[in-house]
Scaffold this motif. Sequence first.
Motif, mmCIF file in Angstrom:
data_model
loop_
_atom_site.group_PDB
_atom_site.id
_atom_site.type_symbol
_atom_site.label_atom_id
_atom_site.label_comp_id
_atom_site.label_asym_id
_atom_site.label_seq_id
_atom_site.Cartn_x
_atom_site.Cartn_y
_atom_site.Cartn_z
ATOM 1 N N ARG A 26 0.849 -1.196 0.000
ATOM 2 C CA ARG A 26 0.000 0.000 0.000
ATOM 3 C C ARG A 26 0.884 1.244 0.000
ATOM 4 O O ARG A 26 1.825 1.358 0.790
ATOM 5 C CB ARG A 26 -0.894 -0.029 1.244
ATOM 6 C CG ARG A 26 -1.799 1.135 1.403
ATOM 7 C CD ARG A 26 -3.048 0.972 0.624
ATOM 8 N NE ARG A 26 -3.929 2.103 0.907
ATOM 9 C CZ ARG A 26 -5.161 2.159 0.520
ATOM 10 N NH1 ARG A 26 -5.675 1.163 -0.149
ATOM 11 N NH2 ARG A 26 -5.889 3.196 0.781
ATOM 12 N N GLY A 30 -2.565 5.709 -1.762
ATOM 13 C CA GLY A 30 -3.735 4.849 -1.627
ATOM 14 C C GLY A 30 -3.821 3.772 -2.698
ATOM 15 O O GLY A 30 -4.823 3.069 -2.790
ATOM 16 N N ALA A 53 -7.086 -0.091 8.181
ATOM 17 C CA ALA A 53 -8.488 0.181 7.840
ATOM 18 C C ALA A 53 -8.635 0.537 6.366
ATOM 19 O O ALA A 53 -9.550 0.048 5.682
ATOM 20 C CB ALA A 53 -9.026 1.308 8.724
ATOM 21 N N ALA A 54 -7.735 1.369 5.845
ATOM 22 C CA ALA A 54 -7.792 1.762 4.435
ATOM 23 C C ALA A 54 -7.518 0.559 3.530
ATOM 24 O O ALA A 54 -8.198 0.359 2.509
ATOM 25 C CB ALA A 54 -6.786 2.873 4.159
ATOM 26 N N GLU A 56 -7.994 -2.611 4.258
ATOM 27 C CA GLU A 56 -9.101 -3.571 4.342
ATOM 28 C C GLU A 56 -10.227 -3.192 3.388
ATOM 29 O O GLU A 56 -10.914 -4.055 2.862
ATOM 30 C CB GLU A 56 -9.612 -3.671 5.775
ATOM 31 C CG GLU A 56 -8.706 -4.484 6.662
ATOM 32 C CD GLU A 56 -9.133 -4.513 8.123
ATOM 33 O OE1 GLU A 56 -9.882 -3.590 8.566
ATOM 34 O OE2 GLU A 56 -8.714 -5.441 8.826
ATOM 35 N N GLY A 57 -10.397 -1.898 3.134
ATOM 36 C CA GLY A 57 -11.399 -1.451 2.159
ATOM 37 C C GLY A 57 -11.096 -1.984 0.772
ATOM 38 O O GLY A 57 -12.001 -2.367 0.022
ATOM 39 N N ASP A 58 -9.822 -2.035 0.411
ATOM 40 C CA ASP A 58 -9.441 -2.598 -0.887
ATOM 41 C C ASP A 58 -9.683 -4.098 -0.935
ATOM 42 O O ASP A 58 -9.975 -4.658 -1.987
ATOM 43 C CB ASP A 58 -7.972 -2.290 -1.202
ATOM 44 C CG ASP A 58 -7.743 -0.821 -1.486
ATOM 45 O OD1 ASP A 58 -8.719 -0.122 -1.833
ATOM 46 O OD2 ASP A 58 -6.589 -0.371 -1.366
ATOM 47 N N LYS A 60 -12.153 -5.582 0.610
ATOM 48 C CA LYS A 60 -13.610 -5.715 0.416
ATOM 49 C C LYS A 60 -14.002 -5.378 -1.014
ATOM 50 O O LYS A 60 -14.987 -5.889 -1.523
ATOM 51 C CB LYS A 60 -14.357 -4.829 1.409
ATOM 52 C CG LYS A 60 -14.237 -5.331 2.828
ATOM 53 C CD LYS A 60 -14.893 -4.397 3.822
ATOM 54 C CE LYS A 60 -14.660 -4.924 5.232
ATOM 55 N NZ LYS A 60 -15.047 -3.963 6.255
ATOM 56 N N ALA A 61 -13.221 -4.530 -1.664
ATOM 57 C CA ALA A 61 -13.475 -4.175 -3.069
ATOM 58 C C ALA A 61 -12.861 -5.207 -4.014
ATOM 59 O O ALA A 61 -12.847 -5.000 -5.221
ATOM 60 C CB ALA A 61 -12.912 -2.790 -3.363
ATOM 61 N N THR A 62 -12.358 -6.286 -3.455
ATOM 62 C CA THR A 62 -11.732 -7.401 -4.194
ATOM 63 C C THR A 62 -10.582 -6.963 -5.102
ATOM 64 O O THR A 62 -10.415 -7.471 -6.193
ATOM 65 C CB THR A 62 -12.767 -8.222 -4.990
ATOM 66 O OG1 THR A 62 -13.357 -7.399 -5.994
ATOM 67 C CG2 THR A 62 -13.806 -8.834 -4.089
#
Length: 155
Positions: A26, A30, A53-54, A56-58, A60-62
């Motif tokens: 990362r 971003g 946290a940032a 983990e968003g990626d 979830k966005a696969t």
Amino acid sequence: MAKPARNFEAVVASANALASGAVVYRTAEGSWSPYFKDALIARSKSEAEALLAAAEGDGKATLIVDLALIEVALEEGVAPRPRSLRERIRAEGPTIPIPQDPAPSPDAHDLTPETPAGSHIKDRPCIAMMNSTTALSWNGQRNSPARSPVACRAS
């Protein structure tokens, strides 16, 4: 007996790109980079939590899989690098040189019909390995071992 709490170590977010499987890190922008030198280094526990946290968003966005925060060695005068050997191998590649196919040399083995096995060896006998019942001749036809055209210098 419980282990004493460890001091916080600087970390980076590492994962594998879902599309390619490549190791990625990362960045401050971003995005994800395959180069460790581009990784955003979290130097405090709060920075590490925000980074996780940032990232983990990626997940979830696969975009990525197998997200982990990895410890980084920060030493004065030396570029940051992963602390564990496993992560150094993921970042830098194998710890030993990978053999490359050498360029053909003038003395390379030339096993063509014009050059029978062993003729390229000047002062050493050759070793011919064959199946005990059949062997392939130079033109690919099956022959008995006795008829196989392998010529070697007597030792």
